[in-house]
Write a protein that holds these residues in place. Sequence first.
Motif, PDB file in Angstrom:
ATOM      1  N   LEU A 153       0.832  -1.373   0.148  1.00  0.00           N
ATOM      2  CA  LEU A 153       0.029   0.090  -0.025  1.00  0.00           C
ATOM      3  C   LEU A 153       0.932   1.166  -0.062  1.00  0.00           C
ATOM      4  CD1 LEU A 153      -2.679  -0.997   2.569  1.00  0.00           C
ATOM      5  CD2 LEU A 153      -2.907  -0.896  -0.029  1.00  0.00           C
ATOM      6  N   ASP A 154       2.126   1.156   0.353  1.00  0.00           N
ATOM      7  CA  ASP A 154       2.937   2.564   0.316  1.00  0.00           C
ATOM      8  C   ASP A 154       3.346   2.808  -1.092  1.00  0.00           C
ATOM      9  OD1 ASP A 154       3.076   2.255   3.157  1.00  0.00           O
ATOM     10  OD2 ASP A 154       4.693   1.131   3.275  1.00  0.00           O
ATOM     11  N   PHE A 155       3.249   1.808  -2.075  1.00  0.00           N
ATOM     12  CA  PHE A 155       3.818   2.005  -3.473  1.00  0.00           C
ATOM     13  C   PHE A 155       2.308   2.254  -4.370  1.00  0.00           C
ATOM     14  CE2 PHE A 155       7.177   0.029  -1.282  1.00  0.00           C
ATOM     15  CZ  PHE A 155       8.268   0.377  -1.913  1.00  0.00           C
ATOM     16  N   PRO A 156       2.188   3.417  -4.633  1.00  0.00           N
ATOM     17  CA  PRO A 156       0.990   3.897  -5.304  1.00  0.00           C
ATOM     18  C   PRO A 156       0.865   3.174  -6.848  1.00  0.00           C
ATOM     19  CG  PRO A 156       2.531   5.714  -4.957  1.00  0.00           C
ATOM     20  CD  PRO A 156       2.864   4.726  -4.146  1.00  0.00           C
ATOM     21  N   ILE A 157       2.117   2.920  -7.113  1.00  0.00           N
ATOM     22  CA  ILE A 157       2.122   2.374  -8.768  1.00  0.00           C
ATOM     23  C   ILE A 157       1.691   0.874  -8.702  1.00  0.00           C
ATOM     24  CG2 ILE A 157       4.277   1.211  -8.927  1.00  0.00           C
ATOM     25  CD1 ILE A 157       4.735   2.981 -11.508  1.00  0.00           C
ATOM     26  N   LEU A 158       1.707   0.097  -7.414  1.00  0.00           N
ATOM     27  CA  LEU A 158       1.405  -1.354  -7.246  1.00  0.00           C
ATOM     28  C   LEU A 158      -0.305  -1.613  -7.769  1.00  0.00           C
ATOM     29  CD1 LEU A 158       3.946  -2.641  -4.787  1.00  0.00           C
ATOM     30  CD2 LEU A 158       4.050  -2.739  -7.337  1.00  0.00           C
TER      31      LEU A 158
END
Lengths: 135, 416
Positions: free
Chosen positions: B18-23
């Motif tokens: 959830l910390d990585f918006p692109i995922l």
Amino acid sequence: MEDLYRENILDHFRNPRNFGTLEHPDFSHEEHNPLCGDKLRIDLQVDDDRVTAVRFSGKGCAISQASASMLTEMVEGKTLEEVKSIDKQDILDALGIPISYVRIKCALLGLKTLKAGVYGVQTWVEEDNEQDIGW
Amino acid sequence: MAIEILKPATLNVEAIRLDFPILARKVNDQPLVYLDNAATSQKPDSVIQSMDFYYRNYNANVHRGIHRLSEEATLGYERSRARIANFIGARSNKEVIFTRNTTEGLNLLAYTWGESNIRQGEEILLTEMEHHSNLVPWQRLAKRKGARVRYIPVDDQGCLRMDLLDELLGPQTRLVSVTHMSNVLGTINPVAEIATRAHAVGAVVIVDAAQSVPHFPVNVRELGADFLAFSSHKMCGPTGIGALWGRRDLLEAMEPFMGGGDMIREVTYEGATWNDLPWKFEAGTPGIAEGIGFGAAVDYLSGIGMEKVHAYEQYLVSYAIEMLRSVPGVVIYGPEAALRGGVVAFNVDAIHPHDLASMLDREGIAIRAGHHCAMPLAGRLNVAATARASFYFYNTTEEIDRLVAGLYTAKKVFKF
């Protein structure tokens, strides 16, 4: 996934037309795709300014091999002037699938090799170097 | 097929993702499976926001203006240097030079240390598994100097022939430059041992740490090398910035790299004297936002813990190798999982890696295909190209399952 590799491309890849080399080619040229290490050689036999035999050989991805195979079919029987007039769009039309920006070099390796051979230059520079990224 | 590989319970990957918006992105209507981390990693919100915040709130040049914004920008930039120095166990912030990337760090060394220290007839020892960035600068230097480049061979497992090291080393060896971890084979090299043996013959040791610092704990004091270069963008940070660590006495003795602002102490019409470390090597306005983002990336990784990152990636790569082995026609390059980081290069039947990558892309799966900027190694492996899946701590075994399913679809299309 299947739509990228339509049956016509897979067919040319599995059963490449005019695959091999000519014993006494009038033109022979080899090019590399440094991106993937693909190699392609095209041999032409020309009688009275007309292509009477064409062979291609090399190793590469389905896109580069199929487009080269299709290209040899286009070239057979054509005059050198007609061969020179084959362009990028002819190849893309023959492939009949959208080719992404990063794969365009694969699709055009055959054409690049052919033109370099026919024009007798080290590397054929495509007139239209600006690729349409489609953004 | 039941594969029993114990998952380390220490990493909450669901929360991390959830910390990585692109995922959250979809590619070709499928959730993105990003397995090209050895090329560049994705960025967490904290890194993106740190740079956004800088531009919105304290954008100014560093080390120059006597005003509030410049002071804040300088503090932010230098604070990042301190975080990075601490992250790799450097003795001092002065030992950490900001560069553009690993490549620039290695070229800086070739043009400064190499230019003044390598002489005709001397030898530079590399390995057969180097990235072009740790090959080309040394080949060019050797040509300028009349020096000789030699290589530690790679065995059929993809490991360095350490048994040949002492034969290759000698009084003529001035420099040993090795990758800490191969970007193709995934092999983690015994750099500390190489450094000890190289130092015994008086050679200087450089480590290409582009694939190691992002993935496992690296302590420059324990490693015993003299220089170590890495990039921010492979470790959750922005592109355009990297770090070069060097032993202080060596850095002090070196000539500057580029000339310009910030790297000087005094300039007259006759000449110039150089600034102190590390700024002596940082001419011109640096990537300030990038430096700040790099610091935020190091904070993020420190928050997770590099031991945990490494343990989890070992789990992922073990799982990936087991699963890939179960696919008929798959050839895997490189050593067993225990000897490597989270990188797996492979081929499937006679499917060209570019075709494989294009087909997987249709399923939203991003892998790398090609020679991975290590053309001589591809030749050593007798392949023109390979497909490569490379992992980071936000990847999951479910994503590896999707990769494997994609390989089966590709096999079906190509009728292998």
